[in-house]
Scaffold this motif. Structure first.
Motif, PDB file in Angstrom:
ATOM      1  N   LEU A 189       0.175   6.925  -6.552  1.00 13.81           N
ATOM      2  CA  LEU A 189      -0.956   7.853  -6.677  1.00 13.81           C
ATOM      3  C   LEU A 189      -0.487   9.303  -6.618  1.00 13.81           C
ATOM      4  O   LEU A 189      -0.967  10.150  -7.393  1.00 13.81           O
ATOM      5  N   LEU A 190       0.435   9.604  -5.741  1.00 13.33           N
ATOM      6  CA  LEU A 190       0.964  10.964  -5.664  1.00 13.33           C
ATOM      7  C   LEU A 190       1.721  11.326  -6.938  1.00 13.33           C
ATOM      8  O   LEU A 190       1.614  12.453  -7.436  1.00 13.33           O
ATOM      9  N   ALA A 207       9.390  13.699  -2.840  1.00 10.28           N
ATOM     10  CA  ALA A 207      10.450  13.048  -2.065  1.00 10.28           C
ATOM     11  C   ALA A 207      10.451  11.535  -2.238  1.00 10.28           C
ATOM     12  O   ALA A 207      11.451  10.877  -1.931  1.00 10.28           O
ATOM     13  N   THR A 208       9.339  10.972  -2.738  1.00  6.53           N
ATOM     14  CA  THR A 208       9.233   9.506  -2.843  1.00  6.53           C
ATOM     15  C   THR A 208       9.263   8.994  -4.283  1.00  6.53           C
ATOM     16  O   THR A 208       9.244   7.788  -4.492  1.00  6.53           O
ATOM     17  N   LYS A 228       0.817  -1.212   0.000  1.00  4.34           N
ATOM     18  CA  LYS A 228       0.000   0.000   0.000  1.00  4.34           C
ATOM     19  C   LYS A 228       0.854   1.267   0.000  1.00  4.34           C
ATOM     20  O   LYS A 228       0.496   2.261  -0.624  1.00  4.34           O
ATOM     21  N   LEU A 229       1.986   1.259   0.677  1.00  5.91           N
ATOM     22  CA  LEU A 229       2.835   2.440   0.719  1.00  5.91           C
ATOM     23  C   LEU A 229       3.311   2.814  -0.681  1.00  5.91           C
ATOM     24  O   LEU A 229       3.265   3.985  -1.069  1.00  5.91           O
ATOM     25  N   GLU A 230       3.732   1.829  -1.454  1.00  6.43           N
ATOM     26  CA  GLU A 230       4.179   2.109  -2.815  1.00  6.43           C
ATOM     27  C   GLU A 230       3.014   2.533  -3.712  1.00  6.43           C
ATOM     28  O   GLU A 230       3.190   3.317  -4.633  1.00  6.43           O
ATOM     29  N   ILE A 231       1.821   2.042  -3.429  1.00  7.54           N
ATOM     30  CA  ILE A 231       0.641   2.495  -4.173  1.00  7.54           C
ATOM     31  C   ILE A 231       0.382   3.966  -3.870  1.00  7.54           C
ATOM     32  O   ILE A 231       0.055   4.745  -4.776  1.00  7.54           O
ATOM     33  N   VAL A 274      -0.656  -3.853  -8.253  1.00  6.95           N
ATOM     34  CA  VAL A 274      -1.674  -2.965  -7.697  1.00  6.95           C
ATOM     35  C   VAL A 274      -3.021  -3.677  -7.734  1.00  6.95           C
ATOM     36  O   VAL A 274      -3.557  -3.955  -8.799  1.00  6.95           O
ATOM     37  N   SER A 275      -3.557  -3.974  -6.555  1.00  7.92           N
ATOM     38  CA  SER A 275      -4.903  -4.556  -6.495  1.00  7.92           C
ATOM     39  C   SER A 275      -5.899  -3.418  -6.305  1.00  7.92           C
ATOM     40  O   SER A 275      -5.567  -2.380  -5.718  1.00  7.92           O
TER      41      SER A 275
END
Length: 169
Positions: free
Chosen positions: A16-17, A79-80, A9-12, A42-43
């Protein structure tokens, strides 16, 4: 289930950002889903959950059924970005390019249908060029709603052809 490059979820959220930072206009859920589901990792459940959390934490806003990135989201997202695989970013950029162009084209073609007090239908058509300069505004009256809707449909289907036909008159 096939594994993709995006894991968890963090990478999703990062994805999204990344997407929303590059969208030229707010995206509805369908468009955002279309771009974000570019990777087999990605689910849909994780996608919708991550999106809801981004809204809750004020990284993303939801207004009129469209999503936009906030300044907080833009700052944290930049930043990500390096955490995302290049191939996923490339695929997202290609999808966004198509979506941005469709959205801009749709904004250049406008139509409105209003019933008047006497029962007739007022049709208003507008077309802008790529630089948002109005090429024409046209108002017509039709006694029948069906005829008015057909005219609007023809205009929306081929606005440049409609403009060309008008310029030949």
């Amino acid at each position: 289930m096939e594994r993709g490059f995006i894991q968890g979820k963090l990478e999703i959220k990062f994805l999204l950002l990344y997407i929303l930072a590059r969208a030229e206009l707010p995206l509805d859920l369908d468009a955002l889903t279309d771009v974000a589901m570019c990777d087999k990792g990605v689910s849909y459940f994780d996608f919708t959950s991550a999106l809801a959390e981004l809204v809750e934490t004020d990284h993303v806003t939801l207004e009129d059924k469209t999503y936009s990135i906030t300044e907080k989201g833009r700052k944290n997202g930049s930043a990500t970005e390096d955490q995302l695989p290049y191939s996923v970013c490339l695929h997202c950029d290609q999808k966004l390019s198509e979506i941005n162009e469709r959205m801009h084209a749709a904004r250049r073609v406008r139509s409105e249908l209003t019933q008047q007090e006497n029962g007739s239908w007022l049709i208003h058509l507008e077309l802008d060029n790529d630089q948002d300069v109005n090429l024409f505004s046209l108002s017509l009256v039709s006694p029948l709603q069906e005829d008015a809707q057909q005219l609007i449909q023809r205009f929306r289907t081929d606005p440049q052809g409609f403009y060309h036909a008008l310029s030949q008159i």
